[in-house]
Design a protein around this motif. Structure first.
Motif, PDB file in Angstrom:
ATOM      1  N   THR A   7       0.837  -1.206   0.000  1.00  0.00           N
ATOM      2  CA  THR A   7       0.000   0.000   0.000  1.00  0.00           C
ATOM      3  C   THR A   7       0.869   1.251   0.000  1.00  0.00           C
ATOM      4  O   THR A   7       0.613   2.193  -0.762  1.00  0.00           O
ATOM      5  CB  THR A   7      -0.950   0.012   1.211  1.00  0.00           C
ATOM      6  N   GLU A  79      -2.310   4.737   4.442  1.00  0.00           N
ATOM      7  CA  GLU A  79      -3.756   4.581   4.362  1.00  0.00           C
ATOM      8  C   GLU A  79      -4.313   5.807   3.655  1.00  0.00           C
ATOM      9  O   GLU A  79      -3.858   6.928   3.887  1.00  0.00           O
ATOM     10  CB  GLU A  79      -4.338   4.470   5.769  1.00  0.00           C
ATOM     11  N   SER A  81      -7.834   7.880   3.010  1.00  0.00           N
ATOM     12  CA  SER A  81      -9.219   8.013   3.459  1.00  0.00           C
ATOM     13  C   SER A  81     -10.156   8.114   2.261  1.00  0.00           C
ATOM     14  O   SER A  81      -9.718   8.296   1.117  1.00  0.00           O
ATOM     15  CB  SER A  81      -9.377   9.257   4.342  1.00  0.00           C
ATOM     16  N   ASP A  82     -11.451   8.047   2.529  1.00  0.00           N
ATOM     17  CA  ASP A  82     -12.451   8.186   1.466  1.00  0.00           C
ATOM     18  C   ASP A  82     -12.352   9.551   0.789  1.00  0.00           C
ATOM     19  O   ASP A  82     -12.730   9.708  -0.366  1.00  0.00           O
ATOM     20  CB  ASP A  82     -13.862   7.995   2.026  1.00  0.00           C
ATOM     21  N   GLU A  83     -11.832  10.546   1.524  1.00  0.00           N
ATOM     22  CA  GLU A  83     -11.676  11.899   0.976  1.00  0.00           C
ATOM     23  C   GLU A  83     -10.363  12.075   0.230  1.00  0.00           C
ATOM     24  O   GLU A  83     -10.077  13.135  -0.310  1.00  0.00           O
ATOM     25  CB  GLU A  83     -11.764  12.942   2.104  1.00  0.00           C
ATOM     26  N   GLY A  84      -9.504  11.046   0.258  1.00  0.00           N
ATOM     27  CA  GLY A  84      -8.235  11.116  -0.454  1.00  0.00           C
ATOM     28  C   GLY A  84      -7.055  11.551   0.394  1.00  0.00           C
ATOM     29  O   GLY A  84      -5.945  11.690  -0.123  1.00  0.00           O
TER      30      GLY A  84
END
Length: 93
Positions: A7, A79, A81-84
């Motif tokens: 990742t 990681e 997030s959903d917001e980038g």
């Protein structure tokens, strides 16, 4: 030497590819002391003299000497997030 998770490798490549840099560009990690726990991270055009270079599947991370010592036995993970927003985390091997 610092290692990268799959990742982290993907995220580093993505970040560096978005910045208008040279083909030798990478993510540079800088620490203020050999036992640093806080680090500065920036996309740079290439390694500076004295930097250690970590390469993983096309992702390049440059470690200035203090960061190289502090992160010698660590694994860099990331990681998104959903917001980038990207968050990096370090774990021990």
């Amino acid at each position: 030497m610092l290692t990268l998770t799959d990742t982290a490798t993907t995220v580093v490549k993505s970040i560096v590819d978005k910045a208008p840099q040279s083909d030798a560009a990478g993510l540079r990690i800088h620490g203020d002391a050999p036992d640093a726990t806080n680090f500065n991270v920036a996309v740079v055009a290439g390694a500076e003299p004295g930097d250690s270079v970590v390469e993983s599947s096309g992702a390049r991370v440059f470690l200035e000497p203090n960061a190289s010592k502090a992160l010698d036995d660590k694994v860099l993970d990331a990681e998104v997030s959903d917001e980038g927003a990207v968050t990096f985390a370090l774990t021990s091997r």
